[in-house]
Design an enzyme around this catalytic site. Structure first.
Site, PDB file in Angstrom:
ATOM      1  CD  GLU A  46      47.076  35.326  60.114  1.00 30.88           C
ATOM      2  OE1 GLU A  46      46.467  34.439  60.753  1.00 30.88           O
ATOM      3  OE2 GLU A  46      47.411  36.416  60.587  1.00 30.88           O
ATOM      4  CG  ASP A  47      48.007  36.405  54.937  1.00 28.83           C
ATOM      5  OD1 ASP A  47      47.763  36.818  56.088  1.00 28.83           O
ATOM      6  OD2 ASP A  47      49.139  36.118  54.534  1.00 28.83           O
TER       7      ASP A  47
END
Ligand code: MN
Length: 749
Positions: free
Chosen positions: A92-93
């Protein structure tokens, strides 16, 4: 900015300490020790998130480590889940992809991380449709691998613990979502400790003042509670020690959120919440085979010392809750005059209760039947997802209901709680109280409203069963029950009952034939059986036994004359036939092709060869005695309407030539559907009086009965089969003789 004073070195130390704590949690668990892969996952995630800080100023990696610790310690999952938790925000990051994870850690971990990435957005978007879509995604990934949702719940728990550093606007949204989705999910998965913490944390952000208030009062009353607990515990403890039971006894205070709920629901102040705490006795049995016996041994010890509250025993040992919860709950009068709930559990039960089904698995190696409840639930979720509700909010509600599904809680009029499977009806509830209550049930009151026995129940309903000693079950009841208990009892009853009816019918026929001077023989029996289009003599006896076939002069005549065409006359209308609502232009009965219609003369409505020469209009449902007219439809059938029927008036204006004058034949043996509207004052026994009046009128059969009560007034409709207007009118007159009955009129629907 200047609060963030941690140097890189301090950060590294912090990270290392936290990771070592995770490792020691893992080493102390019962799982196979796969420390290497956990270390690799940690180093990879640590590199990937390097230099990134959370809003609180902490290094980002502390979050995945904390999630992994919850996954390991509080949920009891193994290395795959711990790795996935450590890696859960990487895709996600950072720039890494699911494929990178798969290459380094294998397919399973990558899949779980992928699932977590998919549902990383919040559920509560700006639009309801987006919420539903996000929720759908969440459940879909969950039904693929349950570990996805378990890690997601751990992630949410840590985010809730650190919610203070978020923007207030975000806090509110996240807290709401937690209470709405995650706490129920945690509950459904049996993660009791996590569920409670999620609720309390959400509550803290949603109602900060109430939270502070209740927390303070809990603290202030601690000393009093301690005293009560000490007084309670001492005599029990010494007795248990004498029995050589290895146990631990502690006082468990209710959560802030559940105290708040109780205050709200009952409208009482904090001081009046009597069950602020429960006593928990956790024992280690010598042998787990004796676990249940030990529970009852402890129960017996407690009730030797203290007086038992008779309505408050909950045995979830013999029958665990759907989420796996097991314990024996009992409420007794403590030495200081307070009711005290005592929860008796083995160490294993306690572990399952606090940490949910993952802990459960740990004890269930080799056995598979225990998981079926959860599997069933997941399957239901999948089915719902495959046929989603068109309306997004309905969809959310459907799923949310389903979180608590598979069991519902209903209350007796005395406030006793009963657990029933989902989809249980009032009749199921009656059987759950007692088999005889089931057999004699006539109706139910759900939340004080009169409803039929087939009424499905919802969690939280208060249910009262009305019974009558003269009531007996009928075959249709089987359609109104969904629990195994009610079904088996009913089927057994039906079998017994059928046998009785067959015997009764056989006796009646034998007697009748003897009286008619007809010699009973296989040929005679065969003749009657074919006459009524039946297959076996048992069927014939049964139909005579239930009086569906009348043994009367007509039958005698037939047997003597051997006439073929009068069969239908013997068949009375079936009892309890459903009143299907028919569109107004439909007709109820289809006649034999009509006799030649002479439009100039008054048409006589009658039977020819056992069939009517007319049809009844469903809109006004005329019966013999009503002023009627005939309408010749496209099939050259005379459809009978009341003269007062609005549809007849319309037909008259548009199809004048098709209208003919009609009247009823003198004698009519057919039954006709009629409905009586009834209204009056609701008192005990009035329903019984009404049914008695109807059943005393032997020509009349009840086909439906629906009565609602509201504010001391009852109102309802009685569907009947009658022969003519005179019968209905006389019945109405008799009903009006009952003091409480204010209105009793025949109506058209
Ligand atoms: Mn996260």
């Amino acid at each position: 900015m200047n609060e963030v004073t941690n140097t890189a070195q301090q950060d590294e130390k912090l990270i290392e300490d936290e990771f070592n704590a995770l490792l020691s949690d893992y080493i102390n668990s019962n799982h196979r020790q796969k420390i290497d892969i956990i270390k690799r996952a940690f180093h990879f995630a640590n590199e990937a998130h390097k230099g990134i800080k959370r809003r609180s100023g902490e290094p980002y990696i502390l979050h995945p480590i904390a999630v992994a610790r919850i996954v390991c310690r509080d949920i009891g999952l193994g290395s795959t889940s711990i790795c996935a938790a450590l890696l859960h925000d990487v895709v996600e990051d950072t720039d890494y992809t699911e494929e990178d994870i798969e290459n380094l850690f294998g397919k399973k971990i990558a899949q779980i991380v992928g699932g977590l990435t998919k549902i990383s957005g919040g559920i509560f978007g700006d639009k309801a449709s987006a919420q539903a879509e996000n929720f759908r995604k969440l459940l879909l990934t969950m039904s693929e691998d349950i570990r996805v949702i378990l890690i997601k719940i751990a992630d949410r728990l840590h985010n809730m613990r650190t919610l203070g550093s978020m923007l207030p606007s975000k806090q509110y949204k996240i807290a709401g979502e937690t209470l709405y989705i995650y706490a129920p999910l945690a509950h459904r998965l049996g993660l009791f400790a996590i569920k409670t913490e999620l609720e309390d944390l959400s509550f803290k952000y949603e109602h900060p003042d109430s939270y502070r208030d209740i927390s303070r009062k809990i603290q202030e009353s601690e000393e009093d509670r301690e005293t009560v607990f000490r007084h309670f515990a001492a005599p029990v403890a010494s007795k248990l020690k004498a029995l050589n039971i290895d146990f631990e006894m502690k006082a468990r205070v209710k959560s802030v959120y559940s105290i708040y709920n109780k205050m709200q629901n009952k409208g009482i102040p904090f001081e009046e919440v009597y069950d602020l705490f429960a006593v928990r006795i956790i024992f280690s049995p010598k042998d787990y085979i004796d676990e249940k016996t030990d529970c009852w041994k402890i129960y017996s010890t407690i009730t030797d010392v203290y007086k038992l509250h008779p309505d408050r025993i909950r045995d979830w040992v013999s029958r665990p809750k759907a989420n796996g919860y097991q314990a024996l709950h009992v409420t007794v009068m403590g030495p200081d005059g307070n009711w005290i709930e005592v929860q008796i559990r083995s160490a294993k039960m306690d572990d399952i209760a606090e940490r949910g089904f993952a802990a459960h698995w740990k004890y269930k190696v080799g056995e598979t039947d225990e998981e079926s409840e959860l599997d069933k639930w997941l399957k239901t979720i999948k089915e719902i997802l495959e046929n989603p509700e068109p309306n997004a909010l309905d969809f959310l509600d459907t799923i949310k209901l389903n979180l608590f599904a598979s069991e519902i809680f209903v209350f007796t009029p005395k406030g006793d709680i009963k657990t029933l499977p989902k989809d249980s009806t009032a009749l199921d509830f009656a059987f759950s109280l007692h088999t005889n209550i089931g057999f004699q049930a006539i109706a139910a009151k759900v939340n004080h409203k009169l409803v039929p026995l087939s009424q499905p129940l919802q969690s939280g309903d208060q249910v009262e069963i009305l019974t009558s000693r003269t009531q007996t079950p009928n075959h249709d009841w089987l359609k109104s029950v969904n629990t195994a208990k009610a079904k088996t009892k009913l089927i057994a009853y039906m079998k017994r009952d059928k046998k009785n009816k067959i015997q009764k019918g056989e006796a009646a026929l034998t007697e009748f034939l003897a009286q008619s001077n007809i010699v009973i023989s296989p040929i005679v029996l065969d003749k009657i059986i074919t006459h009524f289009c039946l297959k076996k003599k048992e069927d014939l006896f049964y139909k005579i036994g239930v009086e569906e076939i009348a043994v009367d002069d007509n039958l005698k005549k037939y047997l003597k004359e051997k006439s073929e065409n009068v069969i239908l006359k013997y068949l009375k209308m079936p009892f309890g036939k459903k009143d299907a609502s028919v569109p107004a232009d439909k007709i109820i009965t289809t006649p034999e092709p009509a006799e030649k219609i002479n439009r100039k003369e008054t048409y006589v409505l009658r039977e020819i060869n056992g069939r009517n020469n007319y049809s009844l209009a469903a809109c006004c449902k005329p019966i013999p005695g009503d002023d009627v007219l005939g309408y010749i439809n496209d099939n050259e059938t005379v459809v009978v309407h009341k003269r007062s029927c609005p549809l007849a008036t319309k037909l008259k204006s548009s199809f004048g030539p098709r209208i003919i004058s009609a009247k009823w034949a003198e004698h009519n043996e057919n039954s006709f559907a009629a409905t009586i509207y009834i209204k009056g004052i609701d008192t005990v026994g009035v329903l019984k009086q009404i049914t008695r009046v109807i059943t005393d009128n032997l020509e009349v059969n009840i086909r439906s009965l629906h009565i609602d009560t509201n504010d001391g007034i009852f109102e309802g409709k009685i569907g009947l089969f009658v022969h003519d207007v005179v019968e209905v009118e006389s019945l109405c007159a008799q009903l009006k003789q009952i003091k409480e009955v204010k209105i009793a009129n025949r109506i058209s629907e």
